[in-house]
Design an enzyme around this catalytic site. Structure first.
Site, PDB file in Angstrom:
ATOM      1  N   CYS A 119       0.815  -1.229   0.000  1.00  0.00           N
ATOM      2  CA  CYS A 119       0.000   0.000   0.000  1.00  0.00           C
ATOM      3  C   CYS A 119       0.846   1.275   0.000  1.00  0.00           C
ATOM      4  O   CYS A 119       0.351   2.348  -0.347  1.00  0.00           O
ATOM      5  CB  CYS A 119      -0.955   0.002   1.188  1.00  0.00           C
ATOM      6  SG  CYS A 119      -2.117  -1.355   1.142  1.00  0.00           S
ATOM      7  N   HIS A 248      -3.429   7.487   2.248  1.00  0.00           N
ATOM      8  CA  HIS A 248      -3.763   6.133   1.805  1.00  0.00           C
ATOM      9  C   HIS A 248      -5.178   5.813   2.280  1.00  0.00           C
ATOM     10  O   HIS A 248      -5.545   6.114   3.421  1.00  0.00           O
ATOM     11  CB  HIS A 248      -2.752   5.145   2.393  1.00  0.00           C
ATOM     12  CG  HIS A 248      -3.125   3.714   2.151  1.00  0.00           C
ATOM     13  ND1 HIS A 248      -3.541   3.254   0.924  1.00  0.00           N
ATOM     14  CD2 HIS A 248      -3.162   2.640   2.986  1.00  0.00           C
ATOM     15  CE1 HIS A 248      -3.801   1.959   1.008  1.00  0.00           C
ATOM     16  NE2 HIS A 248      -3.592   1.569   2.253  1.00  0.00           N
ATOM     17  N   ASN A 278      -9.895  -0.022  -0.441  1.00  0.00           N
ATOM     18  CA  ASN A 278      -8.433   0.031  -0.378  1.00  0.00           C
ATOM     19  C   ASN A 278      -7.855  -0.583  -1.656  1.00  0.00           C
ATOM     20  O   ASN A 278      -7.892  -1.794  -1.830  1.00  0.00           O
ATOM     21  CB  ASN A 278      -7.945  -0.729   0.865  1.00  0.00           C
ATOM     22  CG  ASN A 278      -6.436  -0.657   1.035  1.00  0.00           C
ATOM     23  OD1 ASN A 278      -5.717  -0.253   0.127  1.00  0.00           O
ATOM     24  ND2 ASN A 278      -5.956  -1.070   2.193  1.00  0.00           N
TER      25      ASN A 278
HETATM   26  O1  UT7 Z   1      -3.711  -0.897   3.808  1.00  0.00           O
HETATM   27  C1  UT7 Z   1      -2.903  -1.812   4.476  1.00  0.00           C
HETATM   28  C2  UT7 Z   1      -3.055  -1.714   5.907  1.00  0.00           C
HETATM   29  N1  UT7 Z   1      -4.324  -2.245   6.331  1.00  0.00           N
HETATM   30  C3  UT7 Z   1      -5.067  -1.543   7.156  1.00  0.00           C
HETATM   31  O2  UT7 Z   1      -4.732  -0.435   7.471  1.00  0.00           O
HETATM   32  C4  UT7 Z   1      -6.289  -2.190   7.737  1.00  0.00           C
HETATM   33  C5  UT7 Z   1      -6.311  -1.991   9.205  1.00  0.00           C
HETATM   34  N2  UT7 Z   1      -7.388  -2.672   9.891  1.00  0.00           N
HETATM   35  C6  UT7 Z   1      -8.692  -2.336   9.775  1.00  0.00           C
HETATM   36  O3  UT7 Z   1      -9.053  -1.536   8.952  1.00  0.00           O
HETATM   37  C7  UT7 Z   1      -9.662  -2.953  10.747  1.00  0.00           C
HETATM   38  O4  UT7 Z   1      -8.958  -3.640  11.743  1.00  0.00           O
HETATM   39  C8  UT7 Z   1     -10.702  -3.922  10.103  1.00  0.00           C
HETATM   40  C9  UT7 Z   1     -11.703  -3.121   9.300  1.00  0.00           C
HETATM   41  C10 UT7 Z   1     -10.009  -4.947   9.215  1.00  0.00           C
HETATM   42  C11 UT7 Z   1     -11.476  -4.677  11.184  1.00  0.00           C
HETATM   43  O5  UT7 Z   1     -12.101  -3.741  12.066  1.00  0.00           O
HETATM   44  P1  UT7 Z   1     -11.924  -3.870  13.643  1.00  0.00           P
HETATM   45  O6  UT7 Z   1     -12.734  -2.791  14.227  1.00  0.00           O
HETATM   46  O7  UT7 Z   1     -10.461  -3.874  13.939  1.00  0.00           O
HETATM   47  O8  UT7 Z   1     -12.605  -5.245  13.950  1.00  0.00           O
HETATM   48  P2  UT7 Z   1     -12.000  -6.526  14.682  1.00  0.00           P
HETATM   49  O9  UT7 Z   1     -11.068  -7.272  13.800  1.00  0.00           O
HETATM   50  O10 UT7 Z   1     -11.521  -6.141  16.049  1.00  0.00           O
HETATM   51  O11 UT7 Z   1     -13.309  -7.403  14.863  1.00  0.00           O
HETATM   52  C12 UT7 Z   1     -14.409  -6.950  15.675  1.00  0.00           C
HETATM   53  C13 UT7 Z   1     -15.553  -7.925  15.521  1.00  0.00           C
HETATM   54  C14 UT7 Z   1     -15.151  -9.378  15.739  1.00  0.00           C
HETATM   55  O12 UT7 Z   1     -16.223 -10.048  16.402  1.00  0.00           O
HETATM   56  P3  UT7 Z   1     -16.165 -10.321  17.985  1.00  0.00           P
HETATM   57  O13 UT7 Z   1     -14.911 -11.134  18.193  1.00  0.00           O
HETATM   58  O14 UT7 Z   1     -16.089  -8.954  18.639  1.00  0.00           O
HETATM   59  O15 UT7 Z   1     -17.431 -11.048  18.231  1.00  0.00           O
HETATM   60  C15 UT7 Z   1     -15.037  -9.917  14.331  1.00  0.00           C
HETATM   61  O16 UT7 Z   1     -15.268 -11.308  14.270  1.00  0.00           O
HETATM   62  O17 UT7 Z   1     -16.111  -7.860  14.206  1.00  0.00           O
HETATM   63  C16 UT7 Z   1     -16.143  -9.169  13.619  1.00  0.00           C
HETATM   64  N3  UT7 Z   1     -15.909  -9.039  12.193  1.00  0.00           N
HETATM   65  C17 UT7 Z   1     -16.906  -8.797  11.312  1.00  0.00           C
HETATM   66  N4  UT7 Z   1     -18.234  -8.641  11.486  1.00  0.00           N
HETATM   67  C18 UT7 Z   1     -18.967  -8.385  10.385  1.00  0.00           C
HETATM   68  C19 UT7 Z   1     -14.734  -9.091  11.509  1.00  0.00           C
HETATM   69  N5  UT7 Z   1     -14.945  -8.889  10.208  1.00  0.00           N
HETATM   70  C20 UT7 Z   1     -16.272  -8.707  10.054  1.00  0.00           C
HETATM   71  C21 UT7 Z   1     -17.102  -8.450   8.950  1.00  0.00           C
HETATM   72  N6  UT7 Z   1     -18.429  -8.291   9.158  1.00  0.00           N
HETATM   73  N7  UT7 Z   1     -16.610  -8.332   7.691  1.00  0.00           N
END
Ligand code: UT7
Length: 323
Positions: A119, A248, A278
């Site tokens: 990225c 980004h 992204n």
């Molecule tokens: O460009 C390269 C660099 N990449 C980035 O900068 C990406 C950085 N990361 C992010 O943007 C975020 O971490 C994500 C968007 C990928 C995820 O968001 P988050 O707020 O960090 O969510 P999380 O991984 O902590 O998950 C929270 C909850 C979990 O459920 P529980 O354990 O709280 O019950 C996940 O299982 O959300 C759940 N979850 C989803 N729910 C619905 C994870 N993915 C999804 C989904 N839809 N697609």
């Protein structure tokens, strides 16, 4: 004999390309356990453009390049360097840069190569081309960020498949006697491969992005915070010297954190993540081209471009807009 002028580089024109096919969050929610509301709340993404069968990174790269060439008013024959930032080349080799050179009919044998910093790729490519020009080894560079992330996405992995889109952005970078690219700052830290990588799966199931999103998110916010400080400090600038932040487009919450760090209101931040998602190396030049074409970015503006990605890699470019 006249002394050589100190060479700088300046962006002479921009271009971008997106595949026609749009996939909404609602469509994804029909296939995996997610919802439009969750994706919007956690990422700011509403939709993404994805390639169709047979459409490749070099096709998008060429379309973006043609726009940038037209916008800059140069003749393609003047291009004496092609650098393409990509993680998703059409082939292992030749490089996308060589494919672009061939497809655009640039037959002057100029150097052409790909560069991989995921990225952060476009910032790395811009910095590389700027250094070629400053060193007097090129005068007119085509710098492209292009990725087809959909080809390395596991569409059953809801933890990251919702993030990615396909696209390309390009700039023509020309030698100039006043600096357009004021400075670039690049960093990498190779210790975090477990948090974000793509490679052949141990089960031989192909190459797919694997990410521990939450940990990557925290690292991204911290390092982007640091690079804002570094860029301002090393260039003797204050926060309010920056006219536009062109970040980004990974996640609206990361973008908002960087804007807050700069004390910038969101109407001075170029945001395309809602429509493009992204697009990896394409994300910064796509956002740049969007704001140049809709007239927001104007001559004399100072832009801060920044990115963070796999590697980890991150970087910034400070640009004085000259056209
Ligand atoms: O460009 C390269 C660099 N990449 C980035 O900068 C990406 C950085 N990361 C992010 O943007 C975020 O971490 C994500 C968007 C990928 C995820 O968001 P988050 O707020 O960090 O969510 P999380 O991984 O902590 O998950 C929270 C909850 C979990 O459920 P529980 O354990 O709280 O019950 C996940 O299982 O959300 C759940 N979850 C989803 N729910 C619905 C994870 N993915 C999804 C989904 N839809 N697609």
């Amino acid at each position: 004999m006249q002394p050589e002028l100190t060479l700088f580089s300046t962006i002479a024109g921009t271009g971008s390309a997106l595949p026609e096919r749009i996939v909404t969050n609602h469509e994804l929610a029909e296939r995996i356990d997610t919802s439009h509301e969750w994706i919007v709340e956690r990422t700011g993404i509403h939709q993404r453009h994805l390639v169709s069968e047979g459409q490749n990174t070099s096709d998008l790269a060429c379309a973006a390049a043609l726009q940038a060439i037209a916008a800059s008013g140069i003749d393609a024959v003047e291009i004496d360097l092609v650098v393409v930032a990509t993680t998703t080349p059409d082939l292992v080799f030749p490089s996308v840069a060589c494919l672009v050179q061939q497809k655009l009919g640039i037959v002057n044998r100029c150097p052409a190569f790909d560069l991989q910093a995921v990225c952060s790729g476009f910032i790395y490519a811009l910095s590389t081309a700027d250094n070629f020009i400053r060193a007097g080894q090129a005068r007119c560079a085509l710098v492209i960020g292009a990725d087809v992330m959909s080809r390395i996405t596991d569409w059953n992995d809801r933890s990251n498949c919702i993030l990615w889109g396909d696209g390309a952005g390009a700039v023509v970078l020309r030698a100039s006697d006043t600096p357009g690219v004021l400075a670039t700052h690049l960093h990498a830290d190779g210790r975090y491969r477990d948090l974000l990588h793509a490679g052949s799966a141990p089960d031989g199931g192909g190459c797919a992005v694997r990410m521990q999103g939450n940990a990557v998110f925290r690292f991204a916010v911290r390092t982007l915070d640091e690079i804002v400080d570094e860029t301002l400090e090393k260039n003797g600038l204050q926060k309010d010297d920056i006219t536009w932040l062109v970040p980004h487009q990974a996640n609206i919450r990361i973008i908002e954190a960087t804007a807050k760090k700069l004390g910038m209101s969101m109407d001075k931040v170029v945001v395309t993540v809602d429509r493009h998602a992204n697009t990896s190396a394409a994300s910064v030049p796509l956002a740049l081209d969007t704001a140049v074409r809709d007239g927001r970015i104007k001559k004399g503006d100072t832009l801060l471009l920044e990115a963070f990605g796999g590697g980890f890699t991150w970087g910034s470019a400070l640009i004085k807009w000259m056209v």
